[in-house]
Design an enzyme around this catalytic site. Structure first.
Site, PDB file in Angstrom:
ATOM      1  CD  GLU A 126      -3.785  -2.232   7.213  1.00  0.00           C
ATOM      2  OE1 GLU A 126      -2.658  -2.473   6.785  1.00  0.00           O
ATOM      3  OE2 GLU A 126      -4.407  -1.199   6.927  1.00  0.00           O
ATOM      4  CD  GLU A 170      -3.279   5.817   6.289  1.00  0.00           C
ATOM      5  OE1 GLU A 170      -3.236   5.767   5.049  1.00  0.00           O
ATOM      6  OE2 GLU A 170      -2.372   5.354   7.015  1.00  0.00           O
ATOM      7  CE  LYS A 202      -0.377   3.521   4.527  1.00  0.00           C
ATOM      8  NZ  LYS A 202      -0.380   3.683   5.961  1.00  0.00           N
ATOM      9  N   GLY A 261       1.799   2.716  10.606  1.00  0.00           N
ATOM     10  CA  GLY A 261       2.753   3.810  10.434  1.00  0.00           C
ATOM     11  C   GLY A 261       3.423   4.251  11.722  1.00  0.00           C
ATOM     12  CG  HIS A 299      -6.140   2.139   4.779  1.00  0.00           C
ATOM     13  ND1 HIS A 299      -5.766   3.133   5.636  1.00  0.00           N
ATOM     14  CD2 HIS A 299      -5.114   1.265   4.724  1.00  0.00           C
ATOM     15  CE1 HIS A 299      -4.541   2.870   6.082  1.00  0.00           C
ATOM     16  NE2 HIS A 299      -4.122   1.748   5.541  1.00  0.00           N
ATOM     17  CG  ASN A 352      -1.772   1.204   1.364  1.00  0.00           C
ATOM     18  OD1 ASN A 352      -1.848   2.001   0.415  1.00  0.00           O
ATOM     19  ND2 ASN A 352      -2.430   1.374   2.493  1.00  0.00           N
ATOM     20  CB  SER A 366       4.501  -1.298  12.250  1.00  0.00           C
ATOM     21  OG  SER A 366       4.070   0.043  12.465  1.00  0.00           O
TER      22      SER A 366
HETATM   23  P1  PGA Z   1       2.395   0.624   7.621  1.00  0.00           P
HETATM   24  O1  PGA Z   1       0.974   0.820   6.909  1.00  0.00           O
HETATM   25  O2  PGA Z   1       2.959  -0.691   7.129  1.00  0.00           O
HETATM   26  O3  PGA Z   1       3.211   1.800   7.203  1.00  0.00           O
HETATM   27  O4  PGA Z   1       2.128   0.564   9.090  1.00  0.00           O
HETATM   28  C1  PGA Z   1       0.112  -0.260   6.680  1.00  0.00           C
HETATM   29  C2  PGA Z   1      -1.162   0.210   6.029  1.00  0.00           C
HETATM   30  O5  PGA Z   1      -1.628   1.310   6.344  1.00  0.00           O
HETATM   31  O6  PGA Z   1      -1.747  -0.505   5.195  1.00  0.00           O
END
Ligand code: PGA
Length: 252
Positions: A166, A97, A11, A172, A95, A9, A212
């Site tokens: 998640e 976000e 983003k 993140g 997601h 991903n 992460s």
């Molecule tokens: P990250 O993001 O691996 O940077 O924690 C995962 C995601 O948001 O799908």
């Protein structure tokens, strides 16, 4: 037997030239069939270019969102058909976000999943609890509600669905869930799918862990019975890091 899946991903990262040089670097580092399916989910603007450059590699393309209508007066939106046209076979939906920053509700996610499945795209449905919800011991309740509402009135007959667990606090932040906690929740998700659908369907759905994930921790996640791969954000932005995560997944 569920095939291992590593989905990147990206983003809101990478221009077209950056995406192209990523693929150039990645391609020699991955084997054609090492038992791991790789999906790259770049920004919309990179999709068509990557479709062409990934053609011979076996790496698949996914989008990070869609709108449920086929076409029309929906300024700024992208339809499932347009995603297929641009080379996608997957789409990330729900997601955290988008849920938190764009205010996407389970009802909206549900409409998007329906539209994706109808068009022949495989949704990667994201679910997960926030830190306060986990601290209040509500994580399973929250995930259950997300699944119930997002999958409401959806038949999976002849369709494929991927779920990504998640935990919001792990995205993140560099603080991943423990593999035991991830397995506990993902096992719970599979049991719940067996209730909504049936056991044979639940056994077919691939469920990923995300939050992460990096090369240092991927092995412990995929060693777990119900974890079928990972949705990787930050660590998927460097080709060598993604290639190592894929390689470690093929040794599972
Ligand atoms: P990250 O993001 O691996 O940077 O924690 C995962 C995601 O948001 O799908």
């Amino acid at each position: 037997m569920r095939k291992m899946l590593i989905a990147a991903n990206w983003k809101m990262n990478k221009t077209i030239p950056e995406a192209l040089s990523f693929v150039q670097e990645l391609t020699p580092m991955i084997e054609a069939d090492n038992g791991v399916e790789i999906v790259i989910c770049p920004p919309f603007t990179c999709l068509h270019t990557l479709k062409n450059s990934l053609e011979a590699t076996g790496v698949k393309l996914g989008a990070q969102n869609l709108f449920w209508e086929e076409k029309g007066a929906f300024t700024g939106e992208i339809s499932p058909l347009m995603l297929i046209d641009a080379g996608c076979s997957y789409v990330i939906l729900g997601h955290s976000e988008r849920r938190q920053i764009m205010g996407e509700s389970n009802v909206i996610v549900n409409r998007k999943i329906k539209a994706a499945l109808e068009a022949g795209l495989t949704p990667i449905l994201c679910v997960g609890e926030t830190l306060p919800e986990r601290e209040k011991n509500m994580a399973m309740e929250v995930v259950k509600e997300q699944l119930l509402k997002s999958l409401s009135d959806i038949s999976l007959a002849g369709k494929e669905l991927v779920i990504a667990y998640e935990p919001v606090w792990a995205i993140g932040t560099g603080i991943n869930a423990s593999s035991d906690d991830a397995q506990e929740m993902i096992g719970f998700i599979r049991d719940y799918l067996a209730k909504i659908y049936d056991k044979s369907r639940a056994d077919m759905v691939r469920i990923l862990y995300g939050g992460s994930v990096k090369e240092e921790n991927i092995a412990e996640f995929i060693a777990k019975e119900d974890i079928d791969g990972a949705l990787v954000g930050g660590a998927s932005l460097q080709a060598d890091s993604l290639a190592r995560i894929v390689r470690l997944s093929s040794n599972a």
